[in-house]
Design an enzyme around this catalytic site. Sequence first.
Site: not given
Length: 423
Positions: A140, A217, A220, A381
Amino acid sequence: MRATHELTLPVPTPGTNVAFDVDRVRKDFPLLRQQVHGKPLVYLDNAATSQKPQVVIDTLTRYYAEENSNVHRGVHFLSERATEAHEAARANVRRFLNAADTREVIFVRGATEGINLVAQSYGRTHIKPGDEIIISWMEHHSNIVPWQMLCEDKGAVLRVIPINDDGEVLLDEYERLLTPRTKFVALVHVSNALGTINPVKQMIEMAHRQRVPVLLDGAQAVAHLPVDVQELDCDFYVFSGHKVLGPTGIGILYGKADFLERMPPYQGGGDMILSVTFEKTRYNTLPYKFEAGTPHIAGVVGLGAAIDYLQGIGLDRIAAYEQGLLAYGTDVLSAIPGLRLIGTARGKAGVLSFVLEGIHAHDIGTVLDQQGVAIRAGHHCAMPVMQRFGVPATARASLAFYNTRGELDALGRAIRKAIELFS
Ligand SMILES: *Cc1c(COP(=O)(O)O)cnc(C)c1O
């Protein structure tokens, strides 16, 4: 000779959703009851943001109606109560991620701010000219741009792990990129554009063999699979509240205490200090050192309620149910002539990104909207991954545990309608 790495993917088994009552779960989400353009809403944009259960909405209302006060400051009844609620939510997040200590749980605005904090605080102190930072091709923008900014600042170099046509990272290439120049690795746990679940545990082990710290990250991941930061042994983990049934404007940075202790503050202000004179400021201890200013107290408390709700259902049950949905949705879409799925990794979470021959993703999105079906159309993104697949944009349906097979049938019908209209 180079080592060949076997993929060991944490793939949840497709569930027959025993004892998971989706109709009952849906009743907890008031927004899902509405009609859009005269059609029942089919909300399939969960990767952009999730809907909120009534208990989260009630928690926010109750906080403002009954507990509102500033934290860590007052000695009065309400301030103590707000502080307690705020810190109880931190304890909740610690359990949710299985972090070793609440000092390792920092409240930030979201995944984006968490990554920027690490890039600026850890990065600025530890990254030197010529050092290399590794990310993957499916990041992202939030996990690209902060590292680019740091590299530009420091004369460091960004290295990118390539992916194959299914949207899986190439582990041999990753191994090749890991050199004595590598000083940091930042990876997406689950891709928002492709749905790929990366073999992060293995990738962390590979980095740690070279003593390189790893940030994940998890924006999600946390709403879709159980996450245990100690088991993964990641050094940093970030996620956003609004993608796990919580409010916007609140998120989490987890960091190992060892790292956080040695990092300078990200922002200066109230709450992050022990004492201030014009000559010298002494910084507060963890986690407050990284929490300058009045926090998003209602957001924190709302996130705590969201996590309670999720854990009440159980992330393993959610993962199993969503795997069943994903398999069903994959079949529905694969049966549509001219539809190409983008992202067909072996380990996937509930993301169905696709393109249709001769129809722009935005046009698909518009026709679907007229049918009450909410999806996202665009680059999500993640422009580099779009370039990798040679498409400017995709249409993306993204799932949550409150979605149904009936809704995926509605998605299929709406796509066929779009094809009819544009042919
Ligand atoms: C949404 C998302 C982000 C950014 O989250 P914010 O809530 O906008 O800070 C980062 N990474 C991934 C994979 C995402 O899906």
